[in-house]
Design a protein around this motif. Structure first.
Motif, PDB file in Angstrom:
ATOM      1  N   LEU A   1      18.909  50.086 118.751  1.00  0.00           N
ATOM      2  CA  LEU A   1      18.623  50.451 120.138  1.00  0.00           C
ATOM      3  C   LEU A   1      17.225  51.041 120.281  1.00  0.00           C
ATOM      4  O   LEU A   1      16.499  50.699 121.227  1.00  0.00           O
ATOM      5  CB  LEU A   1      19.685  51.421 120.657  1.00  0.00           C
ATOM      6  CG  LEU A   1      21.078  50.818 120.839  1.00  0.00           C
ATOM      7  CD1 LEU A   1      22.102  51.903 121.123  1.00  0.00           C
ATOM      8  CD2 LEU A   1      21.078  49.771 121.946  1.00  0.00           C
ATOM      9  N   ASP A   2      16.839  51.900 119.365  1.00  0.00           N
ATOM     10  CA  ASP A   2      15.494  52.489 119.413  1.00  0.00           C
ATOM     11  C   ASP A   2      14.418  51.417 119.257  1.00  0.00           C
ATOM     12  O   ASP A   2      13.429  51.392 119.996  1.00  0.00           O
ATOM     13  CB  ASP A   2      15.322  53.552 118.323  1.00  0.00           C
ATOM     14  CG  ASP A   2      16.156  54.788 118.564  1.00  0.00           C
ATOM     15  OD1 ASP A   2      16.638  54.998 119.700  1.00  0.00           O
ATOM     16  OD2 ASP A   2      16.336  55.563 117.597  1.00  0.00           O
ATOM     17  N   GLU A   3      14.622  50.543 118.289  1.00  0.00           N
ATOM     18  CA  GLU A   3      13.641  49.484 118.049  1.00  0.00           C
ATOM     19  C   GLU A   3      13.599  48.514 119.226  1.00  0.00           C
ATOM     20  O   GLU A   3      12.526  48.039 119.614  1.00  0.00           O
ATOM     21  CB  GLU A   3      13.949  48.747 116.744  1.00  0.00           C
ATOM     22  CG  GLU A   3      12.923  47.707 116.360  1.00  0.00           C
ATOM     23  CD  GLU A   3      11.540  48.270 116.051  1.00  0.00           C
ATOM     24  OE1 GLU A   3      10.580  47.474 115.998  1.00  0.00           O
ATOM     25  OE2 GLU A   3      11.386  49.503 115.875  1.00  0.00           O
ATOM     26  N   ALA A   4      14.763  48.233 119.832  1.00  0.00           N
ATOM     27  CA  ALA A   4      14.800  47.336 120.986  1.00  0.00           C
ATOM     28  C   ALA A   4      13.971  47.920 122.142  1.00  0.00           C
ATOM     29  O   ALA A   4      13.249  47.180 122.823  1.00  0.00           O
ATOM     30  CB  ALA A   4      16.239  47.096 121.432  1.00  0.00           C
ATOM     31  N   ARG A   5      14.041  49.223 122.344  1.00  0.00           N
ATOM     32  CA  ARG A   5      13.215  49.845 123.402  1.00  0.00           C
ATOM     33  C   ARG A   5      11.732  49.705 123.087  1.00  0.00           C
ATOM     34  O   ARG A   5      10.932  49.428 123.980  1.00  0.00           O
ATOM     35  CB  ARG A   5      13.570  51.321 123.566  1.00  0.00           C
ATOM     36  CG  ARG A   5      14.774  51.530 124.439  1.00  0.00           C
ATOM     37  CD  ARG A   5      14.862  52.966 124.869  1.00  0.00           C
ATOM     38  NE  ARG A   5      16.022  53.145 125.727  1.00  0.00           N
ATOM     39  CZ  ARG A   5      16.258  54.239 126.400  1.00  0.00           C
ATOM     40  NH1 ARG A   5      15.444  55.268 126.326  1.00  0.00           N
ATOM     41  NH2 ARG A   5      17.328  54.329 127.158  1.00  0.00           N
ATOM     42  N   ARG A   6      11.382  49.890 121.820  1.00  0.00           N
ATOM     43  CA  ARG A   6       9.964  49.739 121.439  1.00  0.00           C
ATOM     44  C   ARG A   6       9.501  48.302 121.659  1.00  0.00           C
ATOM     45  O   ARG A   6       8.409  48.062 122.171  1.00  0.00           O
ATOM     46  CB  ARG A   6       9.753  50.167 119.985  1.00  0.00           C
ATOM     47  CG  ARG A   6       9.706  51.668 119.791  1.00  0.00           C
ATOM     48  CD  ARG A   6       9.254  52.063 118.381  1.00  0.00           C
ATOM     49  NE  ARG A   6      10.278  51.839 117.387  1.00  0.00           N
ATOM     50  CZ  ARG A   6      11.290  52.670 117.147  1.00  0.00           C
ATOM     51  NH1 ARG A   6      11.415  53.779 117.852  1.00  0.00           N
ATOM     52  NH2 ARG A   6      12.175  52.397 116.214  1.00  0.00           N
TER      53      ARG A   6
END
Length: 185
Positions: free
Chosen positions: A14-19
């Motif tokens: 989820l964090d990487e998807a936001r980035r």
């Protein structure tokens, strides 16, 4: 490559998807790309998200949960002006920090009304109604739509660059001045 701690792949995805959304937009977001960024097998993300739509659903749910928290923080103010300023300003900060996520949150129709995104959106909008003093069930009054249109409109203008960042505060202040008599009415 972004590292993650064993057992927390879902959060790392989820964090990487936001980035990736912020950097490459929606078209640049792929499950394989996320797996590669995190240094896991291309099948590993599917243990947490059956497909990209499920990942997007989780991103939208997290975004609405964050916006609901903003409403909660603004609701502590007893003065309606302070509540409205806190809510709209908080929404603008969220929009600025999550410009790529906003259109997905506010324009994507969830496929399943029981999905996490749909449930989180419903909670956000219910809490927004309560902020305006509307605790009724059924169709929201026009004032709810007016606040949503105003807030989402300012956010859209600001995140697209059509509203210069040095003018956002002025527009928020004017929105509060215009809306307050209607809300307090």
């Amino acid at each position: 490559m972004t590292a993650y701690h064993h057992g927390s792949l879902r959060g790392a995805l989820l964090d990487e998807a936001r980035r990736v959304l912020a950097r490459d937009g929606l078209d640049g977001l792929t499950m394989r790309g996320l797996a590669k960024s995190l240094g896991v097998s291309h099948g590993a993300p599917r243990r947490h998200f059956v497909d990209r739509d499920a990942l997007l659903d989780a991103l939208v749910a997290a975004g609405f949960a964050e916006l609901t928290a903003i409403i909660e923080r603004s609701a502590v103010h007893e003065d309606s002006r302070a509540r409205l300023v806190a809510y709209i300003s908080g929404h603008m900060e969220f929009a600025k920090d999550n410009a790529a996520l906003m259109p997905i949150m506010f324009t994507t129709e969830p496929r399943d009304p029981m999905s996490p995104a749909c449930q989180a959106a419903g909670g956000f909008f219910r809490r927004g109604r309560e902020l305006l003093g509307d605790n009724e069930s059924g169709p929201p009054p026009a004032l709810v739509y007016l606040l949503a249109a105003t807030t989402e409109g300012i956010a859209s203008l600001a995140t697209s660059g059509r509203l210069p960042s040095d003018r956002v505060h002025d527009v928020v202040d004017l929105a509060v001045e215009v809306l307050l008599p209607v809300i307090d009415g």
